[in-house]
Design an enzyme around this catalytic site. Structure first.
Site, PDB file in Angstrom:
ATOM      1  N   HIS A  62      12.150   9.602 -20.156  1.00 51.60           N
ATOM      2  CA  HIS A  62      12.433  10.894 -19.524  1.00 51.60           C
ATOM      3  C   HIS A  62      13.515  10.670 -18.474  1.00 51.60           C
ATOM      4  CE1 HIS A  62       8.820  12.853 -21.272  1.00 51.60           C
ATOM      5  NE2 HIS A  62       8.306  11.634 -21.174  1.00 51.60           N
ATOM      6  N   ARG A  64      15.144  13.353 -17.022  1.00 52.08           N
ATOM      7  CA  ARG A  64      15.050  14.492 -16.098  1.00 52.08           C
ATOM      8  C   ARG A  64      16.361  15.254 -15.919  1.00 52.08           C
ATOM      9  NH1 ARG A  64       9.683  14.142 -16.606  1.00 52.08           N
ATOM     10  NH2 ARG A  64       8.706  12.510 -15.349  1.00 52.08           N
ATOM     11  N   HIS A 179       3.358  13.869 -29.222  1.00 51.14           N
ATOM     12  CA  HIS A 179       2.470  13.746 -28.068  1.00 51.14           C
ATOM     13  C   HIS A 179       1.161  14.407 -28.479  1.00 51.14           C
ATOM     14  CE1 HIS A 179       1.581  14.135 -23.581  1.00 51.14           C
ATOM     15  NE2 HIS A 179       0.703  14.979 -24.120  1.00 51.14           N
ATOM     16  N   ASP A 305       7.655   5.247 -22.091  1.00 54.97           N
ATOM     17  CA  ASP A 305       7.347   6.570 -21.535  1.00 54.97           C
ATOM     18  C   ASP A 305       7.789   6.618 -20.071  1.00 54.97           C
ATOM     19  OD1 ASP A 305       6.502   9.165 -21.229  1.00 54.97           O
ATOM     20  OD2 ASP A 305       4.362   8.729 -21.260  1.00 54.97           O
TER      21      ASP A 305
END
Length: 424
Positions: A62, A64, A179, A305
């Site tokens: 991630h 962002r 997920h 992750d």
């Protein structure tokens, strides 16, 4: 431009190579892999005692960006990836705006190319706005440059909508990164449902939250012929489901994150949100099943992750803080220390799970050191011990439970397209 890597332990699962060899790189391409290469290279790396591997690939990060760049941005995330030995990462779509349009895919690709420290592959959302209602234009997203689709951070709960997306993904040969979370069973849970949650007075998340959706997604993949990849597996039953599905010929794979094969719910010291992630840290029985699954190659991938948050956001305990920890800069060390050194997996298996297998699942021309391939290379010292210091991270996120840990496995060089982008 010529780069010569001398005397390294070259491990390349794609060519079944595990030997002390030299690697000659010319103009960004691996030209020769052989014993004792003599060449007037522009730069020489003495890799004696070091592992020379195809560039590591993280299928689950991630960054962002766009929308939450106070946590991370593409540049800082890419620098963290390079320091961690990763030459390719797949960034998840739960940004703001969501990665559900050609414009957002282009934004990520363009920004990643401005100062290139790693290959950044955007993952497209399964549904528009990640609202779970209408599937995205997967064909357009694929043409724009996505490597897969995912609704990571949650599951698409409407099975009809999800089936349409999986069917389209199968038609377009786009992997689905799942997920697995039955949201109706979470009920405000913030850590594993066990006695430790009771001691801390916190609501628990049961294994069934993951297991129910994992089985649903496997069933759909079997029916529709989708290439399915289960993200961040955390339960013993996820391992068993994958084993059964593979025996039936379902095109399914699974990943484990270093925190899930390293820590258990018993390791949570207090109401410290640096131990809060989704799925949560499970029991020792679950952790041991994950390790067995990795050892037996039921679980083919190790991903991080990587989920950066600000210090302020993570300072509010389990109930007030977001899920997630950073992982790019500790992944190699944790894998060597917790899996390779104890003998659960070999160095070759490690490279398979962190480079070769991800490349195969994604269908990208990476994950090998064969002659003629792009020179994405990771060089690390499996025997060098160091202490994790979160303040040295390139990532903006310092949210890690591993600060102060002593680990073996130090990344020494990360080489992207034949250029050294990280040098310890």
């Amino acid at each position: 431009m010529k780069l010569l890597i001398k005397n390294g332990n070259v491990i390349d699962p794609a060519t079944n190579t595990d030997a002390v060899l030299d690697v000659l790189v010319e103009d960004g391409v691996i030209k020769t892999v052989a014993p004792s290469i003599s060449d007037d290279a522009d730069q020489v790396i003495d890799a004696s005692g070091l592992v020379v591997a195809p560039g590591l690939i993280d299928m689950h990060v991630h960054f962002r960006d766009p929308g939450q760049t106070h946590k991370e941005d593409i540049k800082t995330g890419s620098k963290a990836a390079a320091k961690g030995g990763f030459t390719t990462v797949c960034c998840m779509p739960n940004t703001n705006p969501v990665i559900d349009s050609e414009e957002t895919v282009k934004y990520i690709i363009d920004k990643a190319s401005e100062e290139k420290y790693t290959n950044v592959l955007p993952v497209g959302a399964v549904t528009k706005g990640m609202k779970g209602e209408e599937i995205t234009d997967i064909a357009t997203l694929k043409a724009a440059g996505i490597c897969a689709i995912s609704e990571d951070g949650k599951s698409v709960m409407d099975e009809d909508v999800y089936a349409k997306a999986m069917e389209k993904a199968a038609e377009l040969n786009v992997p689905v990164l799942a997920h697995c979370e039955e949201i109706n069973l979470v009920k405000g849970g913030v850590m594993n449902a066990d006695s430790n949650a009771g001691k801390l007075g916190l609501k628990g998340i049961t294994n069934e939250v993951e297991d129910i959706i994992a089985q649903r997604d496997i069933n759909l993949a079997e029916k529709l012929g989708t290439t399915l990849h289960l993200c961040h597996c955390s339960t013993k039953d996820s391992v068993e489901m994958l084993k059964v599905a593979k025996a039936k010929g379902v095109k399914v794979s699974g990943e484990v994150c270093p925190h899930h094969f390293t820590l258990t719910t018993d390791d949570i010291p207090s109401n410290d949100a640096n131990f809060k992630m989704n799925p949560p840290l499970r029991t020792a029985e679950d952790r041991d099943a994950l390790v067995r699954g990795l050892s037996e190659d039921i679980l083919e991938v190790i991903s991080t992750d990587h989920a950066p948050h600000s210090e302020e956001e993570k300072s509010k305990g389990f109930e007030g803080s977001p899920f997630g920890i950073v992982g790019l800069e500790t992944s190699v060390g944790l894998t060597v220390t917790k899996l390779v050194k104890p003998g659960y997996i070999t160095l070759k298996q490690m490279i398979e799970k962190m480079s070769y297998n991800p490349a195969k699942i994604l269908g990208i021309d990476k994950g090998t050191l064969k002659e003629g391939s792009v020179a994405d290379i990771t060089i690390f010292d499996a025997d060098e011990e160091y202490t994790v210091d979160k303040n040295d991270f390139e990532s903006k996120g310092k949210n890690t439970p591993f600060d102060g840990y002593k680990l073996f496995g130090k990344v020494k060089y990360t080489i992207l397209d034949g250029e050294i982008v990280y040098n310890d």
